[in-house]
Design a protein around this motif. Sequence first.
Motif, PDB file in Angstrom:
ATOM      1  N   HIS A 198     -40.656 -17.554  46.839  1.00  0.00           N
ATOM      2  CA  HIS A 198     -40.360 -16.359  46.060  1.00  0.00           C
ATOM      3  C   HIS A 198     -40.275 -15.160  47.002  1.00  0.00           C
ATOM      4  CE1 HIS A 198     -41.240 -18.727  42.504  1.00  0.00           C
ATOM      5  NE2 HIS A 198     -42.435 -19.021  42.983  1.00  0.00           N
ATOM      6  N   PRO A 199     -39.502 -14.134  46.649  1.00  0.00           N
ATOM      7  CA  PRO A 199     -39.409 -12.944  47.506  1.00  0.00           C
ATOM      8  C   PRO A 199     -40.784 -12.338  47.743  1.00  0.00           C
ATOM      9  CG  PRO A 199     -37.710 -12.901  45.796  1.00  0.00           C
ATOM     10  CD  PRO A 199     -38.625 -14.040  45.466  1.00  0.00           C
ATOM     11  N   LEU A 200     -41.125 -12.176  48.996  1.00  0.00           N
ATOM     12  CA  LEU A 200     -42.476 -11.724  49.327  1.00  0.00           C
ATOM     13  C   LEU A 200     -42.746 -10.304  48.848  1.00  0.00           C
ATOM     14  CD1 LEU A 200     -42.794 -13.267  52.898  1.00  0.00           C
ATOM     15  CD2 LEU A 200     -44.055 -13.938  50.846  1.00  0.00           C
ATOM     16  N   VAL A 201     -41.722  -9.466  48.791  1.00  0.00           N
ATOM     17  CA  VAL A 201     -41.908  -8.106  48.286  1.00  0.00           C
ATOM     18  C   VAL A 201     -42.409  -8.150  46.849  1.00  0.00           C
ATOM     19  CG1 VAL A 201     -40.671  -6.026  47.568  1.00  0.00           C
ATOM     20  CG2 VAL A 201     -40.249  -6.987  49.828  1.00  0.00           C
ATOM     21  N   HIS A 202     -41.803  -9.001  46.029  1.00  0.00           N
ATOM     22  CA  HIS A 202     -42.221  -9.092  44.636  1.00  0.00           C
ATOM     23  C   HIS A 202     -43.573  -9.792  44.512  1.00  0.00           C
ATOM     24  CE1 HIS A 202     -42.112 -10.444  40.354  1.00  0.00           C
ATOM     25  NE2 HIS A 202     -41.630  -9.231  40.216  1.00  0.00           N
ATOM     26  N   VAL A 203     -43.826 -10.781  45.351  1.00  0.00           N
ATOM     27  CA  VAL A 203     -45.127 -11.464  45.343  1.00  0.00           C
ATOM     28  C   VAL A 203     -46.246 -10.463  45.587  1.00  0.00           C
ATOM     29  CG1 VAL A 203     -46.580 -13.099  46.599  1.00  0.00           C
ATOM     30  CG2 VAL A 203     -44.230 -13.726  46.012  1.00  0.00           C
ATOM     31  N   LEU A 362     -35.623  -6.983  58.655  1.00  0.00           N
ATOM     32  CA  LEU A 362     -36.855  -6.455  59.242  1.00  0.00           C
ATOM     33  C   LEU A 362     -38.016  -6.563  58.265  1.00  0.00           C
ATOM     34  CD1 LEU A 362     -35.611  -3.252  61.130  1.00  0.00           C
ATOM     35  CD2 LEU A 362     -36.509  -5.357  62.144  1.00  0.00           C
ATOM     36  N   VAL A 363     -37.774  -6.150  57.009  1.00  0.00           N
ATOM     37  CA  VAL A 363     -38.849  -6.208  56.007  1.00  0.00           C
ATOM     38  C   VAL A 363     -39.210  -7.654  55.696  1.00  0.00           C
ATOM     39  CG1 VAL A 363     -39.472  -5.673  53.621  1.00  0.00           C
ATOM     40  CG2 VAL A 363     -38.237  -3.986  54.994  1.00  0.00           C
ATOM     41  N   ASN A 364     -38.213  -8.476  55.441  1.00  0.00           N
ATOM     42  CA  ASN A 364     -38.469  -9.860  55.043  1.00  0.00           C
ATOM     43  C   ASN A 364     -39.118 -10.655  56.169  1.00  0.00           C
ATOM     44  OD1 ASN A 364     -38.068 -11.711  52.760  1.00  0.00           O
ATOM     45  ND2 ASN A 364     -36.814 -12.871  54.196  1.00  0.00           N
ATOM     46  N   THR A 365     -38.577 -10.520  57.374  1.00  0.00           N
ATOM     47  CA  THR A 365     -39.147 -11.242  58.514  1.00  0.00           C
ATOM     48  C   THR A 365     -40.529 -10.711  58.855  1.00  0.00           C
ATOM     49  OG1 THR A 365     -36.919 -11.595  59.392  1.00  0.00           O
ATOM     50  CG2 THR A 365     -38.756 -11.949  60.906  1.00  0.00           C
ATOM     51  N   GLY A 366     -40.673  -9.387  58.772  1.00  0.00           N
ATOM     52  CA  GLY A 366     -41.974  -8.791  59.064  1.00  0.00           C
ATOM     53  C   GLY A 366     -43.060  -9.289  58.124  1.00  0.00           C
ATOM     54  N   LEU A 371     -47.791 -12.291  56.977  1.00  0.00           N
ATOM     55  CA  LEU A 371     -48.523 -13.059  55.960  1.00  0.00           C
ATOM     56  C   LEU A 371     -48.626 -14.544  56.310  1.00  0.00           C
ATOM     57  CD1 LEU A 371     -46.914 -11.440  52.776  1.00  0.00           C
ATOM     58  CD2 LEU A 371     -49.145 -10.909  53.779  1.00  0.00           C
ATOM     59  N   HIS A 372     -48.030 -14.927  57.464  1.00  0.00           N
ATOM     60  CA  HIS A 372     -48.003 -16.345  57.876  1.00  0.00           C
ATOM     61  C   HIS A 372     -47.443 -17.219  56.754  1.00  0.00           C
ATOM     62  CE1 HIS A 372     -50.423 -15.157  61.333  1.00  0.00           C
ATOM     63  NE2 HIS A 372     -51.278 -14.558  60.499  1.00  0.00           N
ATOM     64  N   ALA A 373     -46.365 -16.727  56.151  1.00  0.00           N
ATOM     65  CA  ALA A 373     -45.758 -17.433  55.020  1.00  0.00           C
ATOM     66  C   ALA A 373     -45.061 -18.705  55.487  1.00  0.00           C
ATOM     67  CB  ALA A 373     -44.767 -16.522  54.309  1.00  0.00           C
TER      68      ALA A 373
END
Length: 603
Positions: A198-203, A362-366, A371-373
Motif C-alpha cells: 500500500h502507498p506508504l504516505v497513506h499508511v 524521493l518521497v516514496n524511496t525515502g 521504514l525498512h519497508a
Amino acid sequence: MNDNEFRIKLKLNTVAFFLATAGTLCFPQILNLKDNILGFTNSIFAVFVWCLCLYSVNWSLHTIDLKDRRGWVIAGAFSFLFTTAMLFGVRLDSVENVDFKDWRLWISLPVLTCLFMILVRKFWNFLGGMEERKARLSRHIKLPSAPKKATRYIDLFTFLFLFVCWLPVLLAVYPGFFVYDAQDEWLQVASRTFDTHHPLVHVLLLGGIVCGVHKVTDSYNLGIACYTIVQMGVVSGVFTYLLHYMRQRKVSKMIRVLALLYFAFFPVIVMFTLCSAKDALFSAALLLLLLSLLDLGRDEDAFFSVKKNKVFLVLSGTAMMLLRKNGVYAFAVMTLVLLFCYKKNRKKVMLLFAMAFTMYFLVNTGLTVALHAKDGENQEILTVPIQQLARTYKFNKEAFEAEDIVSLHEILPEEALALYNPKLSDPVKILFRNSAYEADKSKYVRLWLRIGLKKPLSYINAWLMNSYGFWYPDTVIDVYSGNTVFTFTYGESSYFGYEVEEPGYRDSKIPWLDEVYRRLALEISQEKIPIYSMLYSPGGIFWCIAFVFSYVLYRRKYHLVIPYLMVLLVWLTVILGPTYLPRYVLIFWYGLPLFAAMMLNEI
C-alpha cells in the motif's frame, strides 16, 4: 419539392425503415434477458422500440450533415466501441463467457453500430446548437464578477456546508467506514512492520492518526473518527476549490448550485468521503490535477507565465502518484502526450513533469528506506496473467502438458487454482508464490505465452470477466458475493464495503440513517430504479465520459481533450486490476460536475 429532393428523401426513409427494423431484431443481443427472449420478441414492447427507432433514425438522417466525414468517423468509432461493450457485457454477465463463434454477435455489431452512430451524430448537433445559442446570448449579457471579499465568504460557506451535511452520516456510521485494507495499513504502523503493498504516505497518515489518538484516548474508534474528519476536511476543501474555479470561469449559477447539492448529498460521494480507503484522497488529488491540465490546455503561454500554476501542477501530480501506484503509470503516459502536444513549451513541460516524478521518487524511496519497508510482491502487476492461467487451467486443462502443470504449480498451487473466481483475482493471487517466480521469471513468462497461444480466447475472456464492470453499464457489482467479513457476509451486492474492521467497531448514533447506507452498500436497491441506477454504474458513467470525450474531439476543443484523456488513462490502468469496484474509478463521481460543465461549454 423537386424530383431530386424527393428521391433523396425516399432513400433516407428506406434506410431508416430497414435500419430500425434490423436494429429492433438485434436489440435483444444487448439485453440481459437470461435466455427468456420471449420477454422481448413476443411483447408489445418490441413494437414500441421499433417505432421509436424508426422515428429517431428518420428524423436524424433528415437533419444532420451526411457529408461530414470526420464526424461520421469519430461517431462511428465511439458507437462501435459502445456496441461491442454492450454485446460482450451482456454475455459476460449472463454466462461468464463471450462465444466468439456466435453469429448473432457479429450480425448485431454492425447493425447496432450504425444505429447508434446516427443517434450520436444527432445528439452532437443538439449540443452544438446549445453552444451557438449560448454564444449569442453571452454577447449581450455580461456576468458581473463577485467582489474578492464576497468570494471568500462564498468559499467558506461552501466548505462548511459540505462538512456539516456529511456530519450526520458520520454519526450514523460512526466512526466511519474503516474498510478496504484499513486493518492492514493500521497494523503496519502498530507493529512497525512495513511493506510497499500500500502507498506508504497513506499508511502513515491513516495508521499514524489512529494509533496516535488511541495512545492519548485509549479509543481506536475515536482515532478512526479523527482520520475520517481529516479526510472530510481535505475533500471538502478540494470540492470548494472546484466550485471556486467554476465560479471564476463564469459557469452558470444553476450548475454550481446543483454541483454543491450533489457533493453534499449524493450517496457515492458521501460513502467514499467517509471511507478510510486511499481512493478519496487519490481522486481529490487527481481532480486538482485535471483543473491544472485544463488551464494548461486553455492557454499554455499564460499557464507557464504564472508560478502558482506550475507549482499547483507539480504538487497535485505528485500527490496523486503517492496515493496510488496506477497514478504513476497514467501520469507517465500523460507526460508523453503533453510533450507531443505542446512542442512550443516542450522544455517547460518536461521540467514540470520531471519535478513531479523526482518528488514522487524521493518521497516514496525515502519512506521505503526509512521504514525498512519490504518489497518483492508481484501479484498486483500480474493480476491479469494469474487470472488467465487459472481460468485456462479450470476450463481447458488439456492445454497444459505434464511439465506445464508442474511449472504452474510452482507459482500457483492446486489449492489456489481451485479458488478461481472469474470476477475477482484475490482468492488465487493471494497464494501466488513470489519466491519461485523471482527465481526464474523467464520460465513462467514462457509458460504464460505458450498456454496463451493455445487458448487465446480463454485469456481474453479471463481479462474481460475481471474488468467488465468498468465498461458494461448494466453490471451489478457483486464480486464479493458469499465472502464473509467481520460483521456480515456479502450477498447480492458488493457495491461498497460498509465495514468497520478491527480494532474499530460500528457505534451508530443515528441507526435509521445507518440502515439507509447499509442498503445502498449491500443491497441492489438503487439498481431497481430506471435511469437513476445509471448514476451508480461505473460502466454507465464511463460511457457518458467517453461520449463527451468524442464530442469535444469532434468539435476540435483540444484544450478539453487533455483532462478527459487523463481520466481515461487512469481507467486503462484499472481495467488491468484485480476486479471492478466503484472505488477504483471514484474520479468518475468526484469529477462529474466538472465533466458536465465542460460538456455544456460552460468552461
